[in-house]
Design a protein around this motif. Sequence first.
Motif, short mmCIF file in Angstrom:
data_model
loop_
_atom_site.label_atom_id
_atom_site.label_comp_id
_atom_site.label_asym_id
_atom_site.label_seq_id
_atom_site.Cartn_x
_atom_site.Cartn_y
_atom_site.Cartn_z
N ILE A 1 0.88 -1.17 0.00
CA ILE A 1 0.00 0.00 0.00
C ILE A 1 0.91 1.21 0.00
O ILE A 1 1.69 1.41 0.92
N PRO B 1 2.58 4.79 0.31
CA PRO B 1 2.35 5.88 1.26
C PRO B 1 1.69 7.05 0.56
O PRO B 1 1.92 7.28 -0.63
N GLY B 2 0.86 7.79 1.28
CA GLY B 2 0.26 8.98 0.73
C GLY B 2 1.34 9.99 0.36
O GLY B 2 2.42 10.01 0.94
N VAL C 1 -5.84 -7.33 5.47
CA VAL C 1 -6.79 -6.26 5.78
C VAL C 1 -7.07 -5.39 4.56
O VAL C 1 -7.88 -4.49 4.62
N LEU D 1 -2.96 -6.84 -0.12
CA LEU D 1 -2.10 -7.64 0.76
C LEU D 1 -2.44 -9.13 0.71
O LEU D 1 -1.82 -9.93 1.40
N TYR E 1 2.66 -12.16 6.99
CA TYR E 1 3.85 -11.32 6.99
C TYR E 1 4.05 -10.73 8.38
O TYR E 1 3.12 -10.65 9.17
N ILE F 1 5.08 -7.78 11.02
CA ILE F 1 5.12 -6.34 11.27
C ILE F 1 5.94 -6.12 12.54
O ILE F 1 5.78 -6.85 13.51
N ARG G 1 10.29 6.07 17.05
CA ARG G 1 9.78 4.72 16.83
C ARG G 1 9.20 4.61 15.42
O ARG G 1 8.52 5.52 14.95
N THR H 1 -8.44 0.32 8.31
CA THR H 1 -7.01 0.41 8.02
C THR H 1 -6.56 1.86 8.06
O THR H 1 -5.42 2.17 8.40
N PRO I 1 -1.35 6.99 7.52
CA PRO I 1 -1.40 6.71 6.08
C PRO I 1 -0.03 6.75 5.40
O PRO I 1 0.17 6.12 4.36
N TYR I 2 0.92 7.47 5.96
CA TYR I 2 2.22 7.60 5.31
C TYR I 2 3.25 6.64 5.89
O TYR I 2 4.14 6.18 5.20
N PHE I 3 3.14 6.34 7.16
CA PHE I 3 4.24 5.61 7.80
C PHE I 3 3.85 4.26 8.38
O PHE I 3 4.70 3.51 8.80
N GLU I 4 2.55 3.96 8.43
CA GLU I 4 2.16 2.65 8.94
C GLU I 4 1.54 1.80 7.83
O GLU I 4 1.81 0.61 7.74
N ALA I 5 0.72 2.44 6.98
CA ALA I 5 0.03 1.68 5.93
C ALA I 5 0.97 0.92 5.00
O ALA I 5 0.68 -0.23 4.64
N PRO I 6 2.13 1.49 4.58
CA PRO I 6 2.99 0.74 3.65
C PRO I 6 3.52 -0.57 4.24
O PRO I 6 3.97 -1.43 3.50
N CYS I 7 3.47 -0.72 5.54
CA CYS I 7 3.93 -1.96 6.16
C CYS I 7 2.80 -2.97 6.30
O CYS I 7 2.98 -4.02 6.92
N GLY I 8 1.63 -2.66 5.74
CA GLY I 8 0.52 -3.60 5.78
C GLY I 8 -0.13 -3.70 7.15
O GLY I 8 -0.59 -4.75 7.56
N VAL I 9 -0.15 -2.57 7.86
CA VAL I 9 -0.65 -2.58 9.23
C VAL I 9 -2.12 -2.19 9.26
O VAL I 9 -2.48 -1.08 8.90
N GLY I 10 -2.97 -3.11 9.68
CA GLY I 10 -4.37 -2.79 9.94
C GLY I 10 -4.59 -2.71 11.43
O GLY I 10 -3.67 -2.95 12.23
N LEU J 1 0.38 4.68 16.97
CA LEU J 1 1.18 3.86 17.87
C LEU J 1 2.65 4.27 17.84
O LEU J 1 3.36 4.16 18.85
N ILE J 2 3.12 4.77 16.67
CA ILE J 2 4.52 5.18 16.60
C ILE J 2 4.80 6.38 17.50
O ILE J 2 5.96 6.68 17.80
N ALA J 3 3.75 7.06 17.94
CA ALA J 3 3.94 8.22 18.82
C ALA J 3 3.48 7.93 20.25
O ALA J 3 3.47 8.83 21.09
#
Lengths: 139, 388
Positions: A4, A6-7, A72, A76, A82, A84, A94, B129, B134-143, B249-251
């Motif tokens: 997915i 990134p924006g 989700v 994917l 996979y 995370i 972080r 999701t 949208p920029y830093f969690e979504a590309p890792c496939g995180v829902g 969560l990253i913050a």
Amino acid sequence: MTVIRPGDEYLAQPFWTHLANGTLHLSTCEDCNKAHHPPSPICPHCRSFNIGWKPASGKATLNTYAVARHAVHPLLADQVPYTITLVDLEEGVRLVSGIPNGMEVDLEIGMPLECKVVKIDDQLSLPYFLPAGAADQDQ
Amino acid sequence: MTLRNRAVIVGVGESEIGKVPHMTGLGLNAQAARRAIADAGIKHTDIDGLLTAYSFTEPYFMLGSVLAEYLGIAPCYSASVIAGGASPTVMLNHAAQAVNTGQAEVVLVCAGENRATGMSRDEAVGALTAVGHPYFEAPCGVGIPSLYALVANAYMEKYGTTREQMASVCVSTRANALKHPNAHMKKPLSIDDVLNAKPISDPFNLFDCALISDAGGAFIVTTPERAADMSGTPVYLAGIGEAHTHEHLIAAPSLTDFGAEHSGQRAYSMAGLGPDDIDVAMLYDCFSIVPIIEMEELGLAPRGEGGAVFAAGDTQIGGRLPVNTHGGMLSHAHAGAVGGLMGVIEAVRQLRGDAGERQTPNATTALVHGEGGILSSHCTAVLTSEPR
């Protein structure tokens, strides 16, 4: 590998541009010299607006991880399962990351990790964090 | 100014729950609102304040104003609150403030969506999701399930919570839901059922995750003085407190310490009460690990021992500390912000002695905890059957 994407956001662009060039950079305050993530127009430590980008050491600790087994998002569907990861960088920020698909890595919360920037395509590279040694494996 | 004993909930209502294809999401709100109005023994024209949350299925720009159109009311106080699952308890806080500052006299609090039939399952999960960055969690496939799984694994590592204890949360709430005539889930659930269900994101399987329901809920807030003229039995707000620590969560300040401890302390402090005074608790349960964390942060069990309380069956109806006697979001209903609102409704019913076979004997003090985002926004309310 499908991800997915990134924006496209002004504040975040340097993060992805640096990664596409092979290095992880962090949004960092020019006044107090502390990094923050996600990138922000204002330093959350000293409230300065004087923000720049600095290279990260790539050293991190595994905070926690999870294995996703249900997709989700339709993109994917061919990725599951996979891994995370949530990693704490030496610079005090972080990141959400993961383990590249197809790589076998034994994870333990609290273990040291090193950054490996992986090229997805010409526009996009992602920062992964792997145990020392695993970062040198071919995928 | 303290809100202790200065606001009451005088009416509650829930819509049809489950798959309700003949109703829209706002229709479910309206149905719940009409039932709450009837329960309070008031006319819809008595309502001069309206608080709503948000909707993924019907994302109106001004949701509250649309609901006001539906109900034919023109409130002098109207706002929409977006604090994820904490929205209902946050709305209770705002409503209590409004009726104590003359902004309104009678506030209708509403939430609900048709997430089961108003959007496909994939759309519903896809929308969730978006709660990740949208920029830093979504590309890792995180829902959302994976974000909570990250928390669960960190918490299990630090405090020793076990997979079986988490499964017992699902079993406890399901056993409770079977005694609720309007609960979405109707079949018994065993530990083995939970452990052998479809895997979602380790350690969660399907039954560790909240339902996707069609549901609406509503409650009515006013002052004790104004409630004296109403036929609905009032339940008193003894204390309420919030804590908002991060969104992503990253913050988050920590993966094992969250804001519930602080919102709880603020609520207990206002109420002049503590964890030992709580007869029945409604804990936000979007994933099975969450009520365990909340139970510990709110002082209802020592750190690391919340899971054992669920595993011992103490949280079931008739147990030492009944939790989510309606079945919670794991078994009663979950449709956006209304998930936590059902906890407010159930607490009111318990304190009124209206809970039928779910009734906790002699319940005089209830705790409701709402949580939004990824354990990001917290609001704890302590409710009592009489002024304290």
